[in-house]
Design an enzyme around this catalytic site. Structure first.
Site, PDB file in Angstrom:
ATOM      1  N   ARG A 208      -3.482  10.806  18.433  1.00  0.00           N
ATOM      2  CA  ARG A 208      -4.086   9.854  19.377  1.00  0.00           C
ATOM      3  C   ARG A 208      -5.289   9.109  18.802  1.00  0.00           C
ATOM      4  O   ARG A 208      -6.030   9.624  17.971  1.00  0.00           O
ATOM      5  CB  ARG A 208      -4.514  10.595  20.651  1.00  0.00           C
ATOM      6  CG  ARG A 208      -3.371  11.020  21.519  1.00  0.00           C
ATOM      7  CD  ARG A 208      -3.858  11.515  22.871  1.00  0.00           C
ATOM      8  NE  ARG A 208      -4.769  12.652  22.761  1.00  0.00           N
ATOM      9  CZ  ARG A 208      -4.364  13.913  22.600  1.00  0.00           C
ATOM     10  NH1 ARG A 208      -3.084  14.191  22.535  1.00  0.00           N
ATOM     11  NH2 ARG A 208      -5.238  14.886  22.527  1.00  0.00           N
TER      12      ARG A 208
ATOM     13  N   ARG B 106       4.469  16.056  24.461  1.00  0.00           N
ATOM     14  CA  ARG B 106       4.404  15.979  25.939  1.00  0.00           C
ATOM     15  C   ARG B 106       5.325  14.867  26.434  1.00  0.00           C
ATOM     16  O   ARG B 106       5.819  14.057  25.656  1.00  0.00           O
ATOM     17  CB  ARG B 106       2.971  15.654  26.386  1.00  0.00           C
ATOM     18  CG  ARG B 106       1.986  16.735  26.067  1.00  0.00           C
ATOM     19  CD  ARG B 106       0.616  16.443  26.685  1.00  0.00           C
ATOM     20  NE  ARG B 106      -0.286  17.527  26.360  1.00  0.00           N
ATOM     21  CZ  ARG B 106      -1.231  17.466  25.408  1.00  0.00           C
ATOM     22  NH1 ARG B 106      -1.418  16.359  24.723  1.00  0.00           N
ATOM     23  NH2 ARG B 106      -1.982  18.517  25.155  1.00  0.00           N
TER      24      ARG B 106
ATOM     25  N   GLN C 147      -7.382  -0.136  10.240  1.00  0.00           N
ATOM     26  CA  GLN C 147      -8.311   0.389   9.230  1.00  0.00           C
ATOM     27  C   GLN C 147      -9.426  -0.640   8.992  1.00  0.00           C
ATOM     28  O   GLN C 147      -9.307  -1.802   9.387  1.00  0.00           O
ATOM     29  CB  GLN C 147      -7.470   0.688   7.973  1.00  0.00           C
ATOM     30  CG  GLN C 147      -8.206   1.112   6.738  1.00  0.00           C
ATOM     31  CD  GLN C 147      -8.501  -0.060   5.834  1.00  0.00           C
ATOM     32  OE1 GLN C 147      -7.912  -1.127   5.976  1.00  0.00           O
ATOM     33  NE2 GLN C 147      -9.419   0.122   4.915  1.00  0.00           N
TER      34      GLN C 147
ATOM     35  N   ASP D   6       6.560  -3.242   8.806  1.00  0.00           N
ATOM     36  CA  ASP D   6       5.205  -2.749   8.517  1.00  0.00           C
ATOM     37  C   ASP D   6       4.298  -3.978   8.589  1.00  0.00           C
ATOM     38  O   ASP D   6       4.207  -4.764   7.642  1.00  0.00           O
ATOM     39  CB  ASP D   6       5.168  -2.101   7.127  1.00  0.00           C
ATOM     40  CG  ASP D   6       3.773  -1.589   6.774  1.00  0.00           C
ATOM     41  OD1 ASP D   6       2.814  -1.968   7.464  1.00  0.00           O
ATOM     42  OD2 ASP D   6       3.658  -0.828   5.787  1.00  0.00           O
TER      43      ASP D   6
ATOM     44  N   LYS E 238      -8.849  -4.311   8.136  1.00  0.00           N
ATOM     45  CA  LYS E 238      -7.749  -5.015   8.792  1.00  0.00           C
ATOM     46  C   LYS E 238      -8.279  -6.065   9.772  1.00  0.00           C
ATOM     47  O   LYS E 238      -9.453  -6.064  10.132  1.00  0.00           O
ATOM     48  CB  LYS E 238      -6.830  -4.017   9.500  1.00  0.00           C
ATOM     49  CG  LYS E 238      -6.136  -3.063   8.528  1.00  0.00           C
ATOM     50  CD  LYS E 238      -5.262  -3.787   7.540  1.00  0.00           C
ATOM     51  CE  LYS E 238      -4.505  -2.862   6.604  1.00  0.00           C
ATOM     52  NZ  LYS E 238      -5.319  -2.182   5.600  1.00  0.00           N
TER      53      LYS E 238
ATOM     54  N   PHE F  92       0.849  -1.190   0.000  1.00  0.00           N
ATOM     55  CA  PHE F  92       0.000   0.000   0.000  1.00  0.00           C
ATOM     56  C   PHE F  92       0.889   1.246   0.000  1.00  0.00           C
ATOM     57  O   PHE F  92       1.995   1.235   0.554  1.00  0.00           O
ATOM     58  CB  PHE F  92      -0.913  -0.042   1.231  1.00  0.00           C
ATOM     59  CG  PHE F  92      -1.891   1.100   1.287  1.00  0.00           C
ATOM     60  CD1 PHE F  92      -2.859   1.249   0.308  1.00  0.00           C
ATOM     61  CD2 PHE F  92      -1.840   2.030   2.313  1.00  0.00           C
ATOM     62  CE1 PHE F  92      -3.754   2.308   0.353  1.00  0.00           C
ATOM     63  CE2 PHE F  92      -2.730   3.085   2.373  1.00  0.00           C
ATOM     64  CZ  PHE F  92      -3.685   3.221   1.393  1.00  0.00           C
TER      65      PHE F  92
ATOM     66  N   TYR G  97       0.191  21.130  29.490  1.00  0.00           N
ATOM     67  CA  TYR G  97       0.654  22.249  28.667  1.00  0.00           C
ATOM     68  C   TYR G  97       2.172  22.371  28.639  1.00  0.00           C
ATOM     69  O   TYR G  97       2.708  23.442  28.412  1.00  0.00           O
ATOM     70  CB  TYR G  97      -0.008  23.559  29.120  1.00  0.00           C
ATOM     71  CG  TYR G  97      -1.490  23.556  28.815  1.00  0.00           C
ATOM     72  CD1 TYR G  97      -1.946  23.482  27.497  1.00  0.00           C
ATOM     73  CD2 TYR G  97      -2.437  23.604  29.831  1.00  0.00           C
ATOM     74  CE1 TYR G  97      -3.297  23.437  27.205  1.00  0.00           C
ATOM     75  CE2 TYR G  97      -3.794  23.571  29.559  1.00  0.00           C
ATOM     76  CZ  TYR G  97      -4.219  23.482  28.242  1.00  0.00           C
ATOM     77  OH  TYR G  97      -5.560  23.437  27.948  1.00  0.00           O
TER      78      TYR G  97
ATOM     79  N   HIS H  51      -0.708  -5.890   7.895  1.00  0.00           N
ATOM     80  CA  HIS H  51      -1.515  -7.063   7.498  1.00  0.00           C
ATOM     81  C   HIS H  51      -1.313  -8.239   8.442  1.00  0.00           C
ATOM     82  O   HIS H  51      -1.809  -9.325   8.151  1.00  0.00           O
ATOM     83  CB  HIS H  51      -1.070  -7.568   6.108  1.00  0.00           C
ATOM     84  CG  HIS H  51      -1.194  -6.580   5.006  1.00  0.00           C
ATOM     85  ND1 HIS H  51      -0.807  -6.860   3.719  1.00  0.00           N
ATOM     86  CD2 HIS H  51      -1.688  -5.318   4.981  1.00  0.00           C
ATOM     87  CE1 HIS H  51      -1.029  -5.810   2.945  1.00  0.00           C
ATOM     88  NE2 HIS H  51      -1.554  -4.857   3.696  1.00  0.00           N
TER      89      HIS H  51
HETATM   90  C1  LIG Z   1       1.017  -2.518   4.160  1.00  0.00           C
HETATM   91  C2  LIG Z   1       0.287  -1.318   4.691  1.00  0.00           C
HETATM   92  N1  LIG Z   1       0.973  -0.398   5.376  1.00  0.00           N
HETATM   93  C3  LIG Z   1       0.369   0.695   5.881  1.00  0.00           C
HETATM   94  C4  LIG Z   1      -0.981   0.905   5.719  1.00  0.00           C
HETATM   95  C5  LIG Z   1      -1.610   2.167   6.208  1.00  0.00           C
HETATM   96  O1  LIG Z   1      -2.561   1.949   7.186  1.00  0.00           O
HETATM   97  P1  LIG Z   1      -3.752   3.000   7.411  1.00  0.00           P
HETATM   98  O2  LIG Z   1      -4.731   2.820   6.309  1.00  0.00           O
HETATM   99  O3  LIG Z   1      -4.301   2.615   8.739  1.00  0.00           O
HETATM  100  O4  LIG Z   1      -3.167   4.361   7.416  1.00  0.00           O
HETATM  101  C6  LIG Z   1      -1.748  -0.044   5.022  1.00  0.00           C
HETATM  102  C7  LIG Z   1      -3.197   0.151   4.827  1.00  0.00           C
HETATM  103  O5  LIG Z   1      -3.880  -0.519   4.117  1.00  0.00           O
HETATM  104  C8  LIG Z   1      -1.094  -1.182   4.484  1.00  0.00           C
HETATM  105  O6  LIG Z   1      -1.767  -2.108   3.775  1.00  0.00           O
END
Ligand SMILES: Cc1ncc(COP(=O)(O)O)c(C=O)c1O
Length: 421
Positions: A240, A223, A191, A165, A194, A94, A230, A168
């Site tokens: 967040r 922070r 997301q 990363d 997921k 992605f 603050y 998935h």
């Molecule tokens: C491999 C990969 N990395 C990062 C992301 C980004 O995640 P998000 O959509 O939560 O920003 C995705 C989203 O589909 C993804 O498939």
């Protein structure tokens, strides 16, 4: 029986299991946040989620954030990556894997994937390293962990940060060790599609306490934990997650192990029977990846076993049979125009590759012949899997009828093109 795309009855008439899956647990948890009067990112559910996620991945720290994209960006920033630096990424992923690098004003450096696993090829990573390289982002594509043994060795030898990363790969393991433990940090997405979801959301895991503190600070306006609301010590932002998202995720995480077990059973059954359909293959499991949550099943399509019909027509025929399969990414990431523009006006930024003329063969190939079956197709009964197989077999048996359809469509397209001249 005639193909559904030509007017016949489809193999599958009922929908596949829906996604997301939720129940009383999510509702109860959401109500707790609603009635607590504390709806933001400082609701206790956020810490509950972080502890549960850290425990699932056997890491010291988990820092939740707004989504998987900012999880990557925050990690790169917290590692000090910026202008003039290069980060090696795969092109079959992605967009966020590579744009998170641009967001830090560093340059993504694309290295090809391995044909068998669709994950970053360690050999390709070696050749992509330059004196400017600072990090490698390994995607655990479709839930299958990348070869973290080899990638970690390369990262150590060249003093590079390794970022996983794992958007998935919730709960995936490599040689018994959960993903997120093999480099400086691992990032996840929550997301909508997921494997654990709150619609949007993300989380970063790490065993490095200093990095965890910097990540928390970056996601919380600079922070420091324990200091005043603050008081801001470093540059940060508001990344967040809300209490509501954390509430849903706490419940979702409890469902994950059983869902992963069902998917595994169904995917294994699917793979065994797919062997009887020439022209459709899927990656074998890597025995070192001893726990896989099967986020995506990527099939490879060989038109020569289907009377030469194109992948896209095969897909249309499959969809008409009631199987919601999709094509993979249309092209490798580097073809996106975003990479041909510098992300800032700073003179130090330098594209490491001529993105417009880049051609990484394995990534190109899977964009041309790949087909995706989403995880929810494997979340129900064995009969669902049998329907997918039956639809593929049916199309193969009747492929000659599709050859005629393809020829008719080509003739129409050609006469339309002539007519519009
Ligand atoms: C491999 C990969 N990395 C990062 C992301 C980004 O995640 P998000 O959509 O939560 O920003 C995705 C989203 O589909 C993804 O498939």
């Amino acid at each position: 029986m005639e193909l559904a795309i030509l007017g016949g009855a489809p193999v599958r008439k009922v929908p596949f299991p829906p996604w997301p899956v939720y129940g009383e647990e999510e509702e109860r948890s959401l109500r707790e946040v609603l009635e607590s009067g504390s709806w933001g990112g400082y609701n206790g559910k956020v810490e509950e989620l972080e502890s549960a996620f850290a425990e699932l991945h056997q890491v010291r720290h988990a820092i939740s954030c707004a989504n998987g994209t900012v999880a990557l960006e925050a990690t790169l920033r917290a590692l000090g990556i910026g202008c003039g630096d290069e980060v090696i990424v795969p092109p079959f992923t992605f967009i966020a894997t590579a744009t998170s690098v641009l967001l830090c004003h560093a340059a993504p450096m694309f290295a090809d994937i391995d044909a068998a696993t669709l994950n970053l090829s360690p050999a390709a990573v070696e050749t992509a390293i330059t004196p400017r390289t600072k990090a490698i982002i390994a995607v655990h594509f479709g839930g299958l962990p990348a070869d973290v043994d080899a990638l970690r060795r390369i990262a150590e030898r060249h003093k590079l940060a390794l970022i996983e990363d794992a958007a998935h790969a919730h709960g995936a393991r490599w040689r018994g060790v959960p993903v997120g433990n093999f480099g400086s940090a691992g990032t996840f997405s929550f997301q909508a599609f997921k494997l654990a979801t709150s619609g949007e959301g993300g989380i970063i895991v790490t065993n490095d306490s200093d990095l965890a503190a910097r990540l928390w600070s970056y996601c919380n306006q600079g922070r420091r934990k324990g200091a005043g609301w603050y008081e801001h010590f470093t540059l940060g932002s508001n990344y967040r997650l809300t209490g509501f998202q954390a509430a849903i995720l706490c419940a979702q995480l409890r469902k994950l192990p059983e869902q992963s077990r069902i998917r595994k059973e169904n995917v294994h059954y699917f793979r065994r029977h797919l062997r009887a359909i020439p022209g459709l293959t899927m990656p074998e499991d890597d025995p070192r990846a001893d726990r896989q949550p099967y986020y995506l099943v990527t099939l490879r399509y060989d038109p020569s076993q289907f009377d030469g019909i194109s992948r896209d027509l095969f897909l249309r025929a499959l969809q008409a049979e009631g199987i919601p399969a999709q094509r993979t990414y249309p092209y490798p990431l580097y073809r996106n125009p975003v990479f041909s523009r510098p992300p800032c006006r700073c003179g130090a930024w330098k594209a490491p590759q001529d993105y417009t003329s880049l051609f990484l063969p394995e990534s190109e190939k899977v964009c041309r012949d790949g087909i995706w079956l989403e995880h929810s197709l494997f979340l129900g009964a064995q009969k669902d899997v049998e329907d997918i197989l039956a639809a593929c077999e049916k199309i193969q048996r009747h492929a000659s009828a599709l050859v005629r359809l393809e020829q008719r469509e080509e003739t129409i397209q050609q006469s339309d093109a002539l007519g519009s001249r």
